[in-house]
Design a protein around this motif. Structure first.
Motif, PDB file in Angstrom:
ATOM      1  N   GLU A 217       0.810  -1.223  -0.046  1.00 57.28           N
ATOM      2  CA  GLU A 217       0.135   0.123  -0.025  1.00 57.28           C
ATOM      3  C   GLU A 217       0.816   1.264  -0.102  1.00 57.28           C
ATOM      4  O   GLU A 217       0.567   2.162  -0.732  1.00 57.28           O
ATOM      5  N   LYS A 218       1.996   1.114   0.742  1.00 61.69           N
ATOM      6  CA  LYS A 218       2.684   2.448   0.772  1.00 61.69           C
ATOM      7  C   LYS A 218       3.412   2.541  -0.692  1.00 61.69           C
ATOM      8  O   LYS A 218       3.714   3.763  -0.970  1.00 61.69           O
TER       9      LYS A 218
ATOM     10  N   VAL B 186       3.484   5.435  -5.905  1.00 57.01           N
ATOM     11  CA  VAL B 186       3.358   5.495  -7.264  1.00 57.01           C
ATOM     12  C   VAL B 186       2.275   6.397  -7.629  1.00 57.01           C
ATOM     13  O   VAL B 186       2.335   7.180  -8.751  1.00 57.01           O
ATOM     14  N   LEU B 187       1.025   6.414  -6.940  1.00 54.63           N
ATOM     15  CA  LEU B 187       0.107   7.429  -7.421  1.00 54.63           C
ATOM     16  C   LEU B 187       0.354   8.733  -7.177  1.00 54.63           C
ATOM     17  O   LEU B 187       0.111   9.668  -7.889  1.00 54.63           O
TER      18      LEU B 187
ATOM     19  N   VAL C 167      -3.185  14.349  -3.922  1.00 53.93           N
ATOM     20  CA  VAL C 167      -3.862  14.733  -2.676  1.00 53.93           C
ATOM     21  C   VAL C 167      -4.350  13.287  -1.997  1.00 53.93           C
ATOM     22  O   VAL C 167      -3.976  12.902  -0.913  1.00 53.93           O
ATOM     23  N   LEU C 168      -5.044  12.450  -2.950  1.00 53.09           N
ATOM     24  CA  LEU C 168      -5.524  11.070  -2.549  1.00 53.09           C
ATOM     25  C   LEU C 168      -4.336  10.129  -2.273  1.00 53.09           C
ATOM     26  O   LEU C 168      -4.453   9.477  -1.240  1.00 53.09           O
ATOM     27  N   GLY C 169      -3.315  10.090  -3.027  1.00 54.84           N
ATOM     28  CA  GLY C 169      -2.047   9.400  -2.593  1.00 54.84           C
ATOM     29  C   GLY C 169      -1.560   9.627  -1.560  1.00 54.84           C
ATOM     30  O   GLY C 169      -1.056   8.761  -0.543  1.00 54.84           O
ATOM     31  N   ALA C 170      -1.380  11.024  -1.223  1.00 55.71           N
ATOM     32  CA  ALA C 170      -0.904  11.315   0.119  1.00 55.71           C
ATOM     33  C   ALA C 170      -1.717  11.018   1.519  1.00 55.71           C
ATOM     34  O   ALA C 170      -1.224  10.374   2.511  1.00 55.71           O
TER      35      ALA C 170
ATOM     36  N   PHE D 135      -0.301   8.497   4.193  1.00 51.60           N
ATOM     37  CA  PHE D 135      -0.415   8.649   5.670  1.00 51.60           C
ATOM     38  C   PHE D 135      -1.507   7.709   6.591  1.00 51.60           C
ATOM     39  O   PHE D 135      -1.386   7.293   7.693  1.00 51.60           O
ATOM     40  N   LYS D 136      -2.565   7.446   5.891  1.00 53.32           N
ATOM     41  CA  LYS D 136      -3.450   6.472   6.423  1.00 53.32           C
ATOM     42  C   LYS D 136      -2.597   5.115   6.594  1.00 53.32           C
ATOM     43  O   LYS D 136      -2.890   4.418   7.868  1.00 53.32           O
ATOM     44  N   THR D 137      -1.815   4.755   5.696  1.00 56.49           N
ATOM     45  CA  THR D 137      -1.114   3.518   5.793  1.00 56.49           C
ATOM     46  C   THR D 137      -0.216   3.490   7.031  1.00 56.49           C
ATOM     47  O   THR D 137      -0.082   2.478   7.698  1.00 56.49           O
TER      48      THR D 137
END
Length: 165
Positions: free
Chosen positions: A5-6, A11-12, A50-53, A57-59
């Protein structure tokens, strides 16, 4: 799964930065009232960053939270997760990417309607593993509805294909 996931979130973020940079450098952005060709891709790239960040951070937070519980995962669990991930990549991700590449190649040659119907048909059969009837209905309805939306309601030119001209 945290490592995968990280990496995926990084990559995203990188892809979003590329899209935003490319659309800003090489496409005309325009203004909100008169958007150019790069306006939508630029903002999509920003949204991907923004979604990738957020995902990254959620991961990170999920990993630090699970480590404090004391019941960590075994090596067997990690191996099973890795095997399941490889299986998903081979059965869902790879066919999906190949279908999108084929769609891009067919788009000008076969036209919007045919290439979109083939994409949806292939997606339902290869990625989602749906039955024949459901696949045919989804392919025809989605291609027809999107064609109606873009061509008649939004008045957007869609290619008819060089094979049929």
């Amino acid at each position: 799964m945290n490592r995968a996931e990280k990496v995926s979130s990084i990559v995203l973020i990188a892809f979003g930065l590329f899209v935003a940079f490319y659309s800003r450098q090489y496409l005309k952005l325009g203004k909100m009232i008169t958007p150019g060709a790069g306006f939508l891709p630029y903002w999509i790239g920003i949204a991907l960053v923004v979604l990738g960040a957020i995902w990254f951070f959620k991961t990170l937070l999920a990993r630090t939270g699970s480590g404090a519980g004391g019941g960590g995962s075994d090596a067997g669990d990690a191996a099973a997760e890795g095997k399941a991930l490889r299986g998903r990549i081979l059965t869902k991700f790879l066919p999906g990417v190949l279908l999108v590449i084929l769609y891009a190649w067919l788009f000008e040659k076969a036209g919007y309607l045919v290439s979109t119907a083939l994409l949806m048909f292939g997606w339902q059969k290869l990625v989602e593993k749906e039955g024949w009837l459901k696949t045919a209905v989804i392919a025809m309805l989605s291609a027809g509805c999107m064609y109606t939306l873009f061509s008649y309601l939004l008045k957007v030119y869609l290619p008819t294909g060089t094979w049929f001209s």
